[in-house]
Design a protein around this motif. Structure first.
Motif, PDB file in Angstrom:
ATOM      1  N   GLN A  22       0.830  -1.203   0.000  1.00 27.35           N
ATOM      2  CA  GLN A  22       0.000   0.000   0.000  1.00 27.35           C
ATOM      3  C   GLN A  22       0.869   1.259   0.000  1.00 27.35           C
ATOM      4  N   HIS A  23       1.987   1.230   0.718  1.00 25.75           N
ATOM      5  CA  HIS A  23       2.907   2.379   0.666  1.00 25.75           C
ATOM      6  C   HIS A  23       3.382   2.603  -0.769  1.00 25.75           C
ATOM      7  N   GLY A  24       3.650   1.538  -1.482  1.00 23.65           N
ATOM      8  CA  GLY A  24       4.047   1.659  -2.886  1.00 23.65           C
ATOM      9  C   GLY A  24       2.936   2.257  -3.734  1.00 23.65           C
ATOM     10  N   GLN A  25       1.710   1.832  -3.499  1.00 23.36           N
ATOM     11  CA  GLN A  25       0.567   2.378  -4.245  1.00 23.36           C
ATOM     12  C   GLN A  25       0.407   3.864  -3.921  1.00 23.36           C
ATOM     13  N   ILE A  26       0.611   4.242  -2.667  1.00 21.04           N
ATOM     14  CA  ILE A  26       0.514   5.654  -2.267  1.00 21.04           C
ATOM     15  C   ILE A  26       1.563   6.477  -3.005  1.00 21.04           C
ATOM     16  N   ARG A  27       2.798   5.970  -3.064  1.00 21.47           N
ATOM     17  CA  ARG A  27       3.853   6.670  -3.823  1.00 21.47           C
ATOM     18  C   ARG A  27       3.454   6.843  -5.280  1.00 21.47           C
ATOM     19  N   ASP A  28       2.927   5.772  -5.882  1.00 22.72           N
ATOM     20  CA  ASP A  28       2.519   5.830  -7.288  1.00 22.72           C
ATOM     21  C   ASP A  28       1.390   6.842  -7.508  1.00 22.72           C
ATOM     22  N   LEU A  29       0.439   6.874  -6.593  1.00 23.84           N
ATOM     23  CA  LEU A  29      -0.672   7.823  -6.732  1.00 23.84           C
ATOM     24  C   LEU A  29      -0.198   9.262  -6.566  1.00 23.84           C
ATOM     25  N   PHE A  30       0.725   9.509  -5.637  1.00 19.21           N
ATOM     26  CA  PHE A  30       1.292  10.854  -5.525  1.00 19.21           C
ATOM     27  C   PHE A  30       1.928  11.264  -6.847  1.00 19.21           C
ATOM     28  N   ASP A  31       2.708  10.375  -7.448  1.00 15.25           N
ATOM     29  CA  ASP A  31       3.353  10.682  -8.726  1.00 15.25           C
ATOM     30  C   ASP A  31       2.318  10.970  -9.809  1.00 15.25           C
ATOM     31  N   LEU A  32       1.258  10.165  -9.853  1.00 16.32           N
ATOM     32  CA  LEU A  32       0.216  10.365 -10.866  1.00 16.32           C
ATOM     33  C   LEU A  32      -0.472  11.714 -10.672  1.00 16.32           C
ATOM     34  N   VAL A  33      -0.793  12.062  -9.432  1.00 16.60           N
ATOM     35  CA  VAL A  33      -1.447  13.348  -9.181  1.00 16.60           C
ATOM     36  C   VAL A  33      -0.525  14.489  -9.563  1.00 16.60           C
ATOM     37  N   MET A  34       0.744  14.381  -9.195  1.00 15.96           N
ATOM     38  CA  MET A  34       1.710  15.452  -9.464  1.00 15.96           C
ATOM     39  C   MET A  34       1.929  15.661 -10.965  1.00 15.96           C
ATOM     40  N   ARG A  41      -6.093  14.210 -12.915  1.00 12.43           N
ATOM     41  CA  ARG A  41      -5.535  14.604 -11.617  1.00 12.43           C
ATOM     42  C   ARG A  41      -6.606  14.491 -10.533  1.00 12.43           C
ATOM     43  N   LYS A  42      -7.791  14.970 -10.836  1.00 14.11           N
ATOM     44  CA  LYS A  42      -8.880  14.937  -9.854  1.00 14.11           C
ATOM     45  C   LYS A  42      -9.177  13.498  -9.430  1.00 14.11           C
ATOM     46  N   GLU A  43      -9.301  12.604 -10.398  1.00 14.93           N
ATOM     47  CA  GLU A  43      -9.610  11.200 -10.092  1.00 14.93           C
ATOM     48  C   GLU A  43      -8.468  10.522  -9.337  1.00 14.93           C
ATOM     49  N   ALA A  44      -7.237  10.799  -9.734  1.00 17.44           N
ATOM     50  CA  ALA A  44      -6.090  10.214  -9.034  1.00 17.44           C
ATOM     51  C   ALA A  44      -6.027  10.726  -7.595  1.00 17.44           C
ATOM     52  N   PHE A  45      -6.323  12.011  -7.406  1.00 15.57           N
ATOM     53  CA  PHE A  45      -6.301  12.567  -6.062  1.00 15.57           C
ATOM     54  C   PHE A  45      -7.403  11.949  -5.201  1.00 15.57           C
ATOM     55  N   GLU A  46      -8.585  11.734  -5.769  1.00 18.61           N
ATOM     56  CA  GLU A  46      -9.658  11.090  -5.017  1.00 18.61           C
ATOM     57  C   GLU A  46      -9.245   9.688  -4.574  1.00 18.61           C
ATOM     58  N   LYS A  47      -8.573   8.941  -5.438  1.00 17.30           N
ATOM     59  CA  LYS A  47      -8.074   7.607  -5.071  1.00 17.30           C
ATOM     60  C   LYS A  47      -7.022   7.708  -3.969  1.00 17.30           C
ATOM     61  N   LEU A  48      -6.149   8.707  -4.076  1.00 17.81           N
ATOM     62  CA  LEU A  48      -5.109   8.905  -3.064  1.00 17.81           C
ATOM     63  C   LEU A  48      -5.722   9.222  -1.703  1.00 17.81           C
ATOM     64  N   VAL A  49      -6.688  10.135  -1.683  1.00 18.14           N
ATOM     65  CA  VAL A  49      -7.346  10.506  -0.420  1.00 18.14           C
ATOM     66  C   VAL A  49      -7.967   9.267   0.219  1.00 18.14           C
ATOM     67  N   ARG A  50      -8.681   8.514  -0.584  1.00  8.97           N
ATOM     68  CA  ARG A  50      -9.363   7.319  -0.064  1.00  8.97           C
ATOM     69  C   ARG A  50      -8.351   6.302   0.471  1.00  8.97           C
ATOM     70  N   LEU A  51      -7.301   6.025  -0.284  1.00  8.77           N
ATOM     71  CA  LEU A  51      -6.304   5.051   0.158  1.00  8.77           C
ATOM     72  C   LEU A  51      -5.613   5.520   1.429  1.00  8.77           C
ATOM     73  N   LEU A  52      -5.203   6.775   1.481  1.00  8.18           N
ATOM     74  CA  LEU A  52      -4.553   7.286   2.694  1.00  8.18           C
ATOM     75  C   LEU A  52      -5.483   7.199   3.902  1.00  8.18           C
ATOM     76  N   ALA A  53      -6.738   7.564   3.721  1.00  4.75           N
ATOM     77  CA  ALA A  53      -7.681   7.559   4.843  1.00  4.75           C
ATOM     78  C   ALA A  53      -7.898   6.152   5.388  1.00  4.75           C
ATOM     79  N   VAL A  54      -8.165   5.195   4.516  1.00  2.00           N
ATOM     80  CA  VAL A  54      -8.445   3.839   5.013  1.00  2.00           C
ATOM     81  C   VAL A  54      -7.170   3.165   5.523  1.00  2.00           C
ATOM     82  N   HIS A  55      -6.059   3.425   4.874  1.00  2.00           N
ATOM     83  CA  HIS A  55      -4.772   2.848   5.287  1.00  2.00           C
ATOM     84  C   HIS A  55      -4.396   3.326   6.687  1.00  2.00           C
ATOM     85  N   GLU A  56      -4.461   4.623   6.912  1.00  2.00           N
ATOM     86  CA  GLU A  56      -4.078   5.160   8.221  1.00  2.00           C
ATOM     87  C   GLU A  56      -5.042   4.705   9.307  1.00  2.00           C
ATOM     88  N   THR A  57      -6.322   4.647   8.996  1.00  2.00           N
ATOM     89  CA  THR A  57      -7.293   4.167   9.988  1.00  2.00           C
ATOM     90  C   THR A  57      -6.964   2.745  10.404  1.00  2.00           C
TER      91      THR A  57
END
Length: 191
Positions: A22-34, A41-57
C-alpha cells in the motif's frame, strides 16, 4: 478502496507485505497526481485521499496497538501518530481545494514528502520490529484484521482521530457519511 486496489493486496497473507504494498501504491498515486492534469488529476487525487484515509485508519486500529506492546513501542507509535495527524490536516485542506489551483501542487508536494518520510519511518521502526516479534500466523491474522478495518474505515481524513478507541467510536458513522458523499460525487461526475 476500489475493487482493483483490494485485488492487488488480496494475495498477501502477511500484514507487513500488505502495508508495504500500500505504501508503494501511495507513492505511485502521488506521482500520478503530481504529473497529471484536469480530470485525470482529480480522479487520481480522489483515489489517493481514499487510500490514505483507510490505510491510516487500519494502522491506527490494528498496527499501532500491536507496536505499543513492544519495548519502546509507545515512543515509536506516538511519533507516528503525530505525523499522521499533521498529514491528515494537510490532506483535509487539499481535499477541499480545486486540484487545478496552483497552490494545490505546492501543498501536495509538501504532503507527499511528509507521507513518504512517515512511511519509511513506519517500515523501519515499526514494521520490521513487528515482523521480528510476531509469528507468521499472527502476521496473517493482523492482515485479515487490517482488511476488515479498511472495509469499514472513513474514506476521507479525520484529523484528531488517531487512536484505535477514537476510530472505533467515530469511524463507523464517519465511514457511512464519507461513502454516501463519495457516491453523490461520483454520480455528479457522471452527469
Amino acid at each position: 478502496m476500489s475493487s482493483t486496489t483490494k485485488g492487488q493486496y488480496s494475495s498477501t497473507d502477511d500484514v507487513i507485505d500488505l502495508l508495504k504494498a500500500q505504501h508503494g501504491q501511495i507513492r505511485d498515486l502521488f506521482d500520478l497526481v503530481m504529473h497529471s492534469e484536469g480530470q485525470e488529476r482529480k480522479e487520481a487525487f480522489e483515489k489517493l485521499v481514499r487510500l490514505l484515509a483507510v490505510h491510516e485508519t487500519a494502522e491506527e486500529e490494528i498496527i499501532h496497538p500491536m507496536a505499543r506492546s513492544l519495548p519502546g513501542g509507545d515512543g515509536i507509535v506516538d511519533d507516528r501518530l503525530a505525523e499522521e495527524r499533521e498529514a491528515k490536516e494537510v490532506l483535509s485542506e487539499l481535499d477541499g481545494m480545486d486540484p487545478g489551483d496552483p497552490a494545490f501542487l505546492k501543498s501536495l508536494d509538501k504532503l507527499r514528502m511528509d507521507v513518504l518520510t512517515h512511511a519509511r519511518a513506519e517500515e523501519r521502526y515499526e514494521f520490521d520490529r513487528l515482523r521480528d516479534e510476531f509469528s507468521p500466523a499472527q502476521l496473517k491474522g493482523f492482515a485479515a484484521a487490517v482488511r476488515a478495518a479498511e472495509g469499514t474505515a472513513p474514506t476521507h481524513p479525520r484529523p484528531g482521530v488517531e487512536s484505535a478507541k477514537k476510530n472505533m467510536l467515530a469511524g463507523p458513522p464517519a465511514a457511512i457519511m464519507d461513502r454516501v458523499r463519495d457516491m453523490i460525487r461520483d454520480a455528479r461526475d457522471k452527469d
